[in-house]
Design a protein around this motif. Structure first.
Motif, PDB file in Angstrom:
ATOM      1  N   HIS A 160      59.186 -51.483   1.770  1.00  0.00           N
ATOM      2  CA  HIS A 160      58.295 -50.402   1.312  1.00  0.00           C
ATOM      3  C   HIS A 160      58.198 -49.288   2.354  1.00  0.00           C
ATOM      4  N   GLY A 161      59.357 -48.906   2.921  1.00  0.00           N
ATOM      5  CA  GLY A 161      59.365 -47.806   3.876  1.00  0.00           C
ATOM      6  C   GLY A 161      58.885 -48.173   5.273  1.00  0.00           C
ATOM      7  N   ILE A 162      58.554 -49.435   5.493  1.00  0.00           N
ATOM      8  CA  ILE A 162      58.085 -49.869   6.812  1.00  0.00           C
ATOM      9  C   ILE A 162      59.237 -50.576   7.524  1.00  0.00           C
ATOM     10  N   ASP A 163      59.490 -50.193   8.745  1.00  0.00           N
ATOM     11  CA  ASP A 163      60.532 -50.851   9.538  1.00  0.00           C
ATOM     12  C   ASP A 163      59.911 -52.085  10.197  1.00  0.00           C
ATOM     13  N   SER A 164      60.076 -53.222   9.527  1.00  0.00           N
ATOM     14  CA  SER A 164      59.423 -54.446  10.000  1.00  0.00           C
ATOM     15  C   SER A 164      59.984 -54.911  11.334  1.00  0.00           C
ATOM     16  N   GLY A 165      61.276 -54.671  11.564  1.00  0.00           N
ATOM     17  CA  GLY A 165      61.870 -55.031  12.853  1.00  0.00           C
ATOM     18  C   GLY A 165      61.216 -54.266  13.991  1.00  0.00           C
ATOM     19  N   ALA A 166      60.913 -52.990  13.731  1.00  0.00           N
ATOM     20  CA  ALA A 166      60.247 -52.164  14.748  1.00  0.00           C
ATOM     21  C   ALA A 166      58.850 -52.697  15.052  1.00  0.00           C
ATOM     22  N   LEU A 167      58.146 -53.175  14.018  1.00  0.00           N
ATOM     23  CA  LEU A 167      56.803 -53.742  14.233  1.00  0.00           C
ATOM     24  C   LEU A 167      56.875 -54.931  15.193  1.00  0.00           C
ATOM     25  N   LEU A 168      57.888 -55.779  15.001  1.00  0.00           N
ATOM     26  CA  LEU A 168      58.043 -56.949  15.880  1.00  0.00           C
ATOM     27  C   LEU A 168      58.362 -56.511  17.307  1.00  0.00           C
ATOM     28  N   ARG A 169      59.278 -55.566  17.437  1.00  0.00           N
ATOM     29  CA  ARG A 169      59.655 -55.084  18.782  1.00  0.00           C
ATOM     30  C   ARG A 169      58.465 -54.428  19.486  1.00  0.00           C
ATOM     31  N   GLU A 170      57.742 -53.604  18.733  1.00  0.00           N
ATOM     32  CA  GLU A 170      56.589 -52.907  19.317  1.00  0.00           C
ATOM     33  C   GLU A 170      55.476 -53.885  19.712  1.00  0.00           C
ATOM     34  N   SER A 171      55.316 -54.953  18.918  1.00  0.00           N
ATOM     35  CA  SER A 171      54.274 -55.941  19.256  1.00  0.00           C
ATOM     36  C   SER A 171      54.616 -56.646  20.566  1.00  0.00           C
TER      37      SER A 171
ATOM     38  N   MET B 183      47.031 -56.677  24.320  1.00  0.00           N
ATOM     39  CA  MET B 183      47.071 -57.802  23.387  1.00  0.00           C
ATOM     40  C   MET B 183      46.519 -57.427  22.011  1.00  0.00           C
ATOM     41  N   ASP B 184      45.434 -56.655  21.981  1.00  0.00           N
ATOM     42  CA  ASP B 184      44.857 -56.256  20.683  1.00  0.00           C
ATOM     43  C   ASP B 184      45.844 -55.418  19.885  1.00  0.00           C
ATOM     44  N   GLY B 185      46.542 -54.509  20.570  1.00  0.00           N
ATOM     45  CA  GLY B 185      47.557 -53.686  19.900  1.00  0.00           C
ATOM     46  C   GLY B 185      48.694 -54.540  19.359  1.00  0.00           C
ATOM     47  N   ALA B 186      49.125 -55.518  20.163  1.00  0.00           N
ATOM     48  CA  ALA B 186      50.203 -56.420  19.743  1.00  0.00           C
ATOM     49  C   ALA B 186      49.788 -57.199  18.497  1.00  0.00           C
ATOM     50  N   ILE B 187      48.547 -57.664  18.487  1.00  0.00           N
ATOM     51  CA  ILE B 187      48.023 -58.436  17.343  1.00  0.00           C
ATOM     52  C   ILE B 187      47.947 -57.555  16.098  1.00  0.00           C
ATOM     53  N   ASP B 188      47.485 -56.318  16.247  1.00  0.00           N
ATOM     54  CA  ASP B 188      47.415 -55.393  15.098  1.00  0.00           C
ATOM     55  C   ASP B 188      48.795 -55.152  14.498  1.00  0.00           C
ATOM     56  N   LEU B 189      49.795 -54.971  15.358  1.00  0.00           N
ATOM     57  CA  LEU B 189      51.168 -54.745  14.879  1.00  0.00           C
ATOM     58  C   LEU B 189      51.695 -55.968  14.125  1.00  0.00           C
ATOM     59  N   LEU B 190      51.373 -57.148  14.623  1.00  0.00           N
ATOM     60  CA  LEU B 190      51.823 -58.372  13.947  1.00  0.00           C
ATOM     61  C   LEU B 190      51.114 -58.559  12.608  1.00  0.00           C
ATOM     62  N   ARG B 191      49.854 -58.153  12.533  1.00  0.00           N
ATOM     63  CA  ARG B 191      49.152 -58.209  11.237  1.00  0.00           C
ATOM     64  C   ARG B 191      49.825 -57.274  10.232  1.00  0.00           C
TER      65      ARG B 191
END
Length: 197
Positions: free
Chosen positions: A4-15, A24-32
């Protein structure tokens, strides 16, 4: 992988990068966000999903972490493809192993024993469904069962239960592919927790 237009691989890398930077809070938000973007069972391995509960635990958010592990186990599956029917027990095995690790990290090694055993049982169930007969036989041997049980009991200071617990696991292995998670878990708890009090 895009969903849906979201780069899920990027979310994992950024987390991962956020965690390494101490956010840690930012990492958790990205994983959510990743969890919401990519339903479990649709392309990524279990490792990508168990990062969230493990990060939550490291952040001291124990209840949220445990809830996330249980969510993965119960409600966050897509058991639609035939592949899943054969691979789902393997996925469950990996989640149970993280549940084992969760309780060991919490200093509750006696509670961890049943999750280590359930992890092994689900791995065997997966082997059975995939008709990997030789590996199934090997995993169900007394020698392999002892190799699984010994480190669990060692951490739980319950090595004296080795023979009884291995007998119990061996009996459960004989029942595969029928696997009653509740009764296996209760049986292990009765043996291990009763002895530790």
């Amino acid at each position: 992988m895009e969903s849906h237009g979201i780069d899920s691989g990027a979310l994992l890398r950024e987390s991962t990068a956020a965690k390494e930077a101490g956010n840690m809070d930012g990492a958790i938000d990205l994983l959510r966000q990743f969890w919401l973007a990519v339903p479990f069972g649709s392309g990524y391995g279990v490792d990508a999903y168990v990062k969230l509960p493990m990060y939550l635990q490291q952040a001291g958010r124990r209840d949220e972490a445990w809830r996330a592990l249980n969510e993965l186990m119960t409600g966050y599956m897509l058991p639609t493809a035939k592949l899943n029917d054969e691979c789902l027990p393997m996925m469950h095995s990996e989640i149970y192993d993280k549940m084992r690790l969760f309780w060991q990290r919490e200093g509750e090694s006696s509670l961890a024993v049943k999750y280590g055993i359930l992890s092994h049982m689900h791995w065997m169930l997966g082997l059975h469904r995939q008709r990997r007969r030789e590996e199934f036989r090997e995993c169900g041997s007394r020698e392999t069962i002892e190799a699984v049980v010994r480190p669990l009991l060692k951490k739980a200071k319950g090595v004296h239960l080795m023979s009884r617990l291995c007998d119990f696991v061996e009996a459960q292995v004989q029942r595969l592919p029928a696997l009653d998670v509740h009764s296996v878990g209760s049986g292990v708890d009765q043996l291990v927790l009763a002895a530790s009090h």
